[in-house]
Design an enzyme around this catalytic site. Sequence first.
Site, mmCIF file in Angstrom:
data_model
loop_
_atom_site.group_PDB
_atom_site.id
_atom_site.type_symbol
_atom_site.label_atom_id
_atom_site.label_comp_id
_atom_site.label_asym_id
_atom_site.label_seq_id
_atom_site.Cartn_x
_atom_site.Cartn_y
_atom_site.Cartn_z
ATOM 1 N N GLN A 127 91.533 49.974 3.677
ATOM 2 C CA GLN A 127 92.904 49.767 3.856
ATOM 3 C C GLN A 127 93.663 49.881 5.228
ATOM 4 O OE1 GLN A 127 95.355 48.720 1.814
ATOM 5 N NE2 GLN A 127 97.034 49.041 3.115
ATOM 6 N N LYS A 128 92.776 50.628 6.285
ATOM 7 C CA LYS A 128 93.091 50.701 7.483
ATOM 8 C C LYS A 128 93.430 49.402 8.100
ATOM 9 C CE LYS A 128 91.072 52.025 11.458
ATOM 10 N NZ LYS A 128 91.359 51.020 12.363
ATOM 11 N N ASP A 129 92.718 48.450 7.949
ATOM 12 C CA ASP A 129 92.755 47.011 8.432
ATOM 13 C C ASP A 129 93.589 46.216 7.328
ATOM 14 O OD1 ASP A 129 91.416 47.307 11.083
ATOM 15 O OD2 ASP A 129 89.661 47.629 9.681
ATOM 16 N N SER A 175 88.170 55.900 12.772
ATOM 17 C CA SER A 175 88.033 54.430 13.436
ATOM 18 C C SER A 175 86.531 54.530 14.557
ATOM 19 C CB SER A 175 89.096 53.820 14.276
ATOM 20 O OG SER A 175 88.775 52.955 15.075
ATOM 21 N N TYR A 216 78.432 51.801 13.879
ATOM 22 C CA TYR A 216 78.804 53.111 14.496
ATOM 23 C C TYR A 216 79.656 53.799 13.259
ATOM 24 C CZ TYR A 216 79.458 56.241 18.128
ATOM 25 O OH TYR A 216 79.407 57.309 19.161
ATOM 26 N N LEU A 217 78.933 53.988 12.289
ATOM 27 C CA LEU A 217 79.803 54.378 10.835
ATOM 28 C C LEU A 217 80.339 55.657 10.847
ATOM 29 C CD1 LEU A 217 76.689 52.891 8.535
ATOM 30 C CD2 LEU A 217 78.980 51.583 9.390
ATOM 31 N N HIS A 218 81.235 55.865 10.160
ATOM 32 C CA HIS A 218 81.888 57.063 9.983
ATOM 33 C C HIS A 218 82.267 57.275 8.547
ATOM 34 C CE1 HIS A 218 85.438 54.624 9.883
ATOM 35 N NE2 HIS A 218 85.360 54.261 10.980
ATOM 36 N N HIS A 228 83.601 54.263 6.705
ATOM 37 C CA HIS A 228 82.534 53.331 6.198
ATOM 38 C C HIS A 228 81.839 53.710 4.821
ATOM 39 C CE1 HIS A 228 82.694 52.326 10.522
ATOM 40 N NE2 HIS A 228 82.922 50.856 10.126
ATOM 41 N N GLN A 271 93.561 42.283 7.740
ATOM 42 C CA GLN A 271 92.318 41.896 7.201
ATOM 43 C C GLN A 271 91.908 41.646 5.897
ATOM 44 O OE1 GLN A 271 88.309 42.801 9.788
ATOM 45 N NE2 GLN A 271 88.320 44.302 8.109
HETATM 46 O O1 PAF Z 1 86.754 45.609 9.785
HETATM 47 C C1 PAF Z 1 85.419 45.306 10.438
HETATM 48 O O2 PAF Z 1 84.501 46.067 10.879
HETATM 49 C C2 PAF Z 1 85.312 43.726 10.783
HETATM 50 O O3 PAF Z 1 86.214 43.283 10.768
HETATM 51 C C3 PAF Z 1 84.251 43.167 9.632
HETATM 52 C C4 PAF Z 1 85.059 43.057 8.464
HETATM 53 C C5 PAF Z 1 83.006 43.744 9.486
HETATM 54 C C6 PAF Z 1 83.993 41.548 10.426
HETATM 55 O O4 PAF Z 1 83.390 41.670 11.426
#
Ligand code: PAF
Length: 278
Positions: free
Chosen positions: A145-147, A182, A29-31, A34, A150
Amino acid sequence: MKIVRGIPEMQALRRELKGSVGLVPTMGYLHRGHMALVGKSQEFNAFTIVSMFVNPTQFGPQEDFAKYPRDEQHDIKLLEDAGVDVLFIPSADEMYPDGFDSWVEVRGITDTLEGARRTWHFLGVATICNKLFNITAPHRAYFGQKDAQQVQVVRKMVRDLNMSIEIDVVPTIREEDGLAMSSRNTYLSIDERRAAAVLYKALLKAREMCAFGERDAKKITGGMTAILQSEPLVKVDYVAITDSGSLQEIEYIQSSALVSMAVFIGRTRLIDNITVTV
Ligand code: PAF
């Protein structure tokens, strides 16, 4: 662009790629966020692999795995137009076959922020990233950087487990009103979408307070919370100021700090952050 769904096929194709490989792991579900990661990978690597997999193990039982937005055809077109070399779209059975029972647990850094509230989440993230790294053997992998947490978790895993992969971070891409891009933004109704602009306003308030000399984390999060609460559709989950390395909460900002938050708008949970440096 080659589209590959099987793990053995992906591994075989990877062996043919002679030159540096960048991996952009996504859940589809790319934006534009991504696509910024894709752009960075293309800038620094001979080949770019994008993976698209809505990873069930990083969602809690009450979370949005089933309704997470998916539009494979749209994503394929975007990536093809962008000139991506390989798109890896495995199925859940392929990634987690019967009997799967090996997990990657990154400790410490996962005790705070998102990890403290979604206790299962980073076990799923670290495990799937590890698998994707093993399958695609990239030289570099790209994360937004939003995550922010992670990124730290993946970096720690790579360091602790001696993986030869560079983890590169790309700044958050925002809508005109500041809302961080997002896939989950699509859950918002028109009113909720309007209300969501308050997240970035609260982050800017933190930056402004720092610029005016405020260093007390409680005062800054107080200022941010007041802004968030001025919007009736928003329910604050947390607002935190943490050390940008350890992600532990700090009382006073002394150098660089991560200002982060999670809020509910209706049933949608959104996160965002900025780094402030004093
Ligand atoms: O950030 C995401 O979209 C997910 O957490 C990832 C890194 C693709 C892992 O499923």
